[in-house]
Each structure stands twice: as structure tokens, then as C-alpha cells.
Design an enzyme around this catalytic site. Structure first.
Site, mmCIF file in Angstrom:
data_model
loop_
_atom_site.group_PDB
_atom_site.id
_atom_site.type_symbol
_atom_site.label_atom_id
_atom_site.label_comp_id
_atom_site.label_asym_id
_atom_site.label_seq_id
_atom_site.Cartn_x
_atom_site.Cartn_y
_atom_site.Cartn_z
ATOM 1 N N ARG A 181 29.789 32.697 12.455
ATOM 2 C CA ARG A 181 30.133 33.650 11.262
ATOM 3 C C ARG A 181 31.172 33.441 10.440
ATOM 4 O O ARG A 181 31.165 34.325 9.336
ATOM 5 C CB ARG A 181 30.106 35.263 11.894
ATOM 6 C CG ARG A 181 31.408 35.006 13.086
ATOM 7 C CD ARG A 181 31.407 36.569 13.556
ATOM 8 N NE ARG A 181 32.885 36.369 14.177
ATOM 9 C CZ ARG A 181 33.578 37.621 14.321
ATOM 10 N NH1 ARG A 181 32.975 38.728 13.723
ATOM 11 N NH2 ARG A 181 34.758 37.675 15.055
ATOM 12 N N HIS A 182 31.962 32.403 10.548
ATOM 13 C CA HIS A 182 33.049 32.241 9.416
ATOM 14 C C HIS A 182 32.810 31.280 8.614
ATOM 15 O O HIS A 182 32.223 30.202 8.993
ATOM 16 C CB HIS A 182 34.400 32.012 10.408
ATOM 17 C CG HIS A 182 34.784 33.048 11.128
ATOM 18 N ND1 HIS A 182 34.698 33.472 12.259
ATOM 19 C CD2 HIS A 182 35.633 34.104 10.706
ATOM 20 C CE1 HIS A 182 35.234 34.735 12.530
ATOM 21 N NE2 HIS A 182 35.787 35.085 11.694
ATOM 22 N N GLU A 184 40.600 31.114 6.872
ATOM 23 C CA GLU A 184 40.663 31.053 8.548
ATOM 24 C C GLU A 184 40.339 29.950 9.071
ATOM 25 O O GLU A 184 38.925 29.511 8.745
ATOM 26 C CB GLU A 184 39.820 32.238 8.822
ATOM 27 C CG GLU A 184 40.212 33.535 8.487
ATOM 28 C CD GLU A 184 39.060 34.836 8.653
ATOM 29 O OE1 GLU A 184 39.467 35.560 9.674
ATOM 30 O OE2 GLU A 184 37.893 34.807 8.184
ATOM 31 N N GLU A 203 29.370 41.829 13.364
ATOM 32 C CA GLU A 203 29.934 42.631 12.470
ATOM 33 C C GLU A 203 29.183 42.593 11.015
ATOM 34 O O GLU A 203 29.285 41.461 10.618
ATOM 35 C CB GLU A 203 31.324 42.574 12.369
ATOM 36 C CG GLU A 203 32.211 43.690 11.270
ATOM 37 C CD GLU A 203 33.481 43.187 11.134
ATOM 38 O OE1 GLU A 203 33.904 43.100 10.023
ATOM 39 O OE2 GLU A 203 34.200 42.861 12.147
ATOM 40 N N ARG A 217 25.936 37.408 6.259
ATOM 41 C CA ARG A 217 25.747 37.373 7.917
ATOM 42 C C ARG A 217 24.369 38.416 8.026
ATOM 43 O O ARG A 217 23.869 38.135 9.025
ATOM 44 C CB ARG A 217 26.974 38.344 8.351
ATOM 45 C CG ARG A 217 28.118 37.633 8.487
ATOM 46 C CD ARG A 217 29.297 38.264 9.132
ATOM 47 N NE ARG A 217 30.590 37.738 9.017
ATOM 48 C CZ ARG A 217 31.723 37.953 9.718
ATOM 49 N NH1 ARG A 217 31.666 39.268 10.422
ATOM 50 N NH2 ARG A 217 32.861 37.378 9.859
ATOM 51 N N ARG A 238 38.692 33.633 2.662
ATOM 52 C CA ARG A 238 39.415 33.789 3.828
ATOM 53 C C ARG A 238 39.875 32.397 4.178
ATOM 54 O O ARG A 238 39.053 31.522 4.630
ATOM 55 C CB ARG A 238 38.882 34.647 4.757
ATOM 56 C CG ARG A 238 38.111 36.060 4.549
ATOM 57 C CD ARG A 238 39.496 36.743 4.395
ATOM 58 N NE ARG A 238 39.236 38.141 3.668
ATOM 59 C CZ ARG A 238 38.829 39.063 4.442
ATOM 60 N NH1 ARG A 238 38.867 39.176 5.846
ATOM 61 N NH2 ARG A 238 38.354 40.214 4.288
ATOM 62 N N SER A 291 32.953 46.283 7.336
ATOM 63 C CA SER A 291 34.182 46.899 7.829
ATOM 64 C C SER A 291 34.667 47.995 6.614
ATOM 65 O O SER A 291 34.626 47.665 5.610
ATOM 66 C CB SER A 291 35.169 45.948 8.131
ATOM 67 O OG SER A 291 36.365 46.461 8.583
#
Length: 421
Positions: free
Chosen positions: A214-215, A208, A344, A395, A206, A347
Site C-alpha cells: 500500500r505504500h 517513507e 486504510e 488504494r 511521502r 484518515s
């Protein structure tokens, strides 16, 4: 002689141990050396007149993190933590470490990641990756015992599962390609192949530019997909049972490791608590359509903890918030998230398997169906109802151990700033 790891050293026989120097205490005629390997430490005790002078001289010359090989007699040592020690008959300096060392107990996280190989020599850090290995083994064990088939789909893809700016783009010969955000599209294609239950464990990417607990830019994802479902509840049930299986395995097979890590091992009761998105935003006092970011997840976790729930589902997200492949029921979607202690973990949801509806949704979200022909073909030629999940295992490790940053659960983390080592 075959090597023995320190945890397996037993008094009453000769052993060969190999590892790194943890510490040396030199009291002249008596020298103590602590040798460390991946299973722990063992004390080497050398007394002048008992062991060859050459061994005494070698021990005196050693520094922390030198690599050594020791052959000797293992004896009872009631006063030591390990209850055993080795009197050396042969001690070889295999490899000398440079000094000063690049790390100490006060080293900053970025410095530790620069010298990750040495950082992992720390038993506390090494145990994180022992746990990670165990968790992946238990996950595979669950899938294989429940008739799932492991598949391997491309990391290099022509289109992303979710599109947008979070895709890593690169030149693939004379075309544009992307690193996968998820094996989502390919998992779904397999539902039309007759492989009713599939899973994949592999990297996802990702782009991001976030800097949160968490990333990261690259992570390990566990994905599964099942066909002929009645609703998304079938997908959620698999996830609940998977989590329960992992915890049960940790408790029954790896209690010693969990104790070393200081982590509680308690299998959660299933089924997990369910709440709708609407219920969640009321608790958080945010507006319809707002995403649950890191702060919101953390706050919701605190609220749910007070209610006695560490694991809980958030269901019926707004249709506009979910990607094109999630089945929509008007205003709502059949997508869901699973949170654990305010973060989270997964998903997923029931997918849209009807070709005409899928094309319509893609167009409504600004996607060109022609770019997804490879994905749409299985639906065009009949695909059963299905659904699945993407599970962020790092995670999960982070939350089990209470790590402040997901990067601690990744051997070589990749972030917007970190490309090496």
C-alpha cells in the site's frame, strides 16, 4: 475518413481503424490479422484475389505490436467474438516495432514498469486506468453536485502538515522547502476564507522507505474540508455518501467495464460500521498506543468481513497518535480512519479551530508555532469549526480490483528504488 475505434465498428459500411497488431495468422491465400486499440480488437481478413496483392504482402511482413492503419468494409462475422470483421481495401504500416519485444506474458513486474507504455497496451492493464479515470470523474461529480468548490494549493511548501522524516526536502532558491505530504494546512486556511466546502485532487508525497502492498512515494490524494460542522460525524457522512455515489455510478453507467475487470459492483449500505480504537485493539490483541500497520489492518479486515462489514470506521484514536491539527478530547482525539477490506482508505477528523489551544498542542508536540505563522493567522482572526479527510483513491482502486500491489494502480509508480520512467 474519420477514424472508428474497434468497439464502434458496425457491419455494412466502410471504416478506418488504427492501432497495433495483436496477432497474425498466415494461411497462405488467407490471412487473419487482429488489430487492437484502446477499446478492444477487431479482425481483418484478407483473401488472395479479393484484396490487392500489396495488402497480402504487407500483412505477411507484420509483427506483433507494429502500428497500422486499415480502411475497409465491415462485414458480419457470426463465428467471431466481435461478430464483425473487416475486409481491407487499404492497409498501411505506420510504424514498425523493434524485435524482440521487451515484454511478454511472463515478464516480471519491474520489467513491466520499465516499459509501462507497452504494458498498458495489454487490455487488462489498460482497463485499470479506464476505471481510475471513471472513479475520479464520479468523485468530481459528487463534489460539484453538493456545492463543493475545487481548489488548488501549493505542492511546494515551507512546512509539512505532519512534519517528521517522511518529507521530501529540497533547496528552493536560497531556502529549504518540502514537497507536500498533504494539502491539509491550506484546506484549513480556506475554512476561514468563507469557502465553506472545498476539495482538491492532486499529488502528495511521502518519503517513507516502506516496501508494502500500500505504500508509494507519490500518490494521488482526494482531500476535502467542510466548515460549520457539529462534530466529526458530519465529515464522515460526506465520505460515506461519496463512496456510495461512486459505486452507484459504476453500477449504473459502467457495468460493462466492471464486468471486463471481473469486479463486483455493489454499493455499500450507509452509514458504515463504527468502532473505536479501543474496540479495534481488543480484537487485534495489541496494546494501547500501537499503530495499526499493514498486518494489523489486514487482520482486522478479515475479522470485520466475518461480521459482514467491508467498510468500517475506526474512531477515537489516542490523542498522542494524531497530528497537531486534530481536535483532542483529553485522552482521545476526534480523528478517525476509514478502512475497506482490510486497508486504510482515508484518515481525517475534526480540526482544532481555537487559536490558543492549537498553539498549545503544537508546542506539546515539539513544533515551533513561529514556523507555522502562515497557517495560524486564519485561526488568530477567527475560524469556524471544521473537519476534513484525505482519501487515497489508488488504494481504493487496488481494493476494488483485488490488486496485490498499489503500484499496479499507478501509471508510473515512484518508490525508493524507482525514479524512471
Amino acid at each position: 475518413m474519420e477514424r472508428t475505434h474497434t468497439a464502434g465498428v458496425k457491419a455494412g459500411k466502410d471504416v478506418l481503424v488504427q492501432g497495433w497488431v495483436e496477432s497474425v495468422r498466415d494461411k497462405g491465400a488467407l490471412k487473419f490479422l487482429l488489430l487492437r486499440d484502446k477499446t478492444g480488437t477487431v479482425q481483418i481478413i484478407a483473401k488472395k484475389g479479393v484484396v490487392p496483392d500489396g495488402i497480402m504482402d504487407t500483412i505477411a511482413s507484420l509483427n506483433k505490436e507494429d502500428c497500422i492503419s486499415v480502411t475497409g468494409e465491415a462485414k458480419d462475422a457470426p463465428k467471431s467474438d466481435a461478430k464483425v470483421e473487416i475486409v481491407p481495401k487499404k492497409l498501411e504500416l505506420v510504424s514498425k516495432s523493434a524485435v524482440p519485444l521487451p515484454l511478454d506474458e511472463n515478464s516480471h513486474k519491474d520489467q513491466r514498469f520499465d516499459y509501462r507504455f507497452m504494458d498498458i497496451r495489454n487490455p487488462k492493464i489498460l482497463n485499470i486506468f479506464r476505471l481510475k479515470d471513471v472513479v475520479f470523474t464520479l468523485i468530481r461529480e459528487y463534489f460539484e453536485s453538493n456545492n463543493f468548490i475545487e481548489i488548488h494549493t501549493p505542492v511546494i511548501q515551507a512546512a509539512g502538515a505532519e512534519g517528521g522524516a517522511t518529507m521530501f526536502q529540497f533547496k528552493y532558491y536560497d531556502r529549504t522547502a518540502f514537497l507536500r505530504q498533504s494539502p491539509q494546512l491550506y484546506k484549513q486556511m480556506m475554512m476561514s476564507s468563507g469557502l465553506d466546502k472545498v476539495y482538491e485532487i492532486g499529488p502528495a508525497f511521502r518519503a517513507e522507505p516502506h516496501h508494502t502492498r500500500r505504500h508509494v512515494s507519490e500518490f494521488m490524494s482526494v482531500d476535502y474540508e467542510i466548515a460549520w460542522i457539529k462534530s466529526e460525524e458530519d465529515v464522515m457522512e460526506v465520505m460515506e455518501n461519496l463512496v456510495h455515489h461512486v459505486y452507484k455510478g459504476l453500477k449504473e453507467k459502467h457495468a460493462g467495464l466492471m464486468k471486463e475487470l471481473g469486479a463486483e459492483v455493489k454499493a455499500p449500505k450507509v452509514p458504515f460500521k463504527r468502532m473505536t480504537y479501543e474496540e479495534a485493539i481488543k480484537l487485534l490483541k495489541i496494546k494501547w498506543g500501537e499503530d495499526l500497520g499493514d498486518d494489523e489492518e489486514r487482520k482486522l479486515g478479515e475479522i470485520m468481513k466475518k461480521k459482514g462489514h467491508e467498510w468500517y470506521w475506526i474512531t477515537k484514536f489516542p490523542a498522542e497518535m494524531k497530528p497537531f491539527y486534530i481536535m483532542m478530547d483529553g485522552k482521545y482525539s476526534r480523528g478517525f480512519d476509514l478502512d475497506y477490506r482490510g486497508m486504510e482508505m482515508t484518515s481525517g477528523g475534526q480540526r482544532e479551530h481555537r487559536y490558543d489551544v492549537l498553539v498549545k498542542i503544537m508546542k506539546s508536540k515539539g513544533l515551533n508555532p513561529d514556523d507555522f505563522k502562515f497557517y495560524l493567522d486564519p485561526f488568530k482572526y477567527a475560524c469556524p469549526p471544521h473537519g476534513g479527510i484525505g482519501f487515497g483513491v489508488e488504494r481504493f482502486i487496488q481494493q476494488i480490483l483485488g490488486l496485490t500491489d498499489i503500484k499496479e494502480a499507478i501509471m508510473f509508480p515512484r518508490t525508493p528504488e524507482k525514479l524512471v520512467p
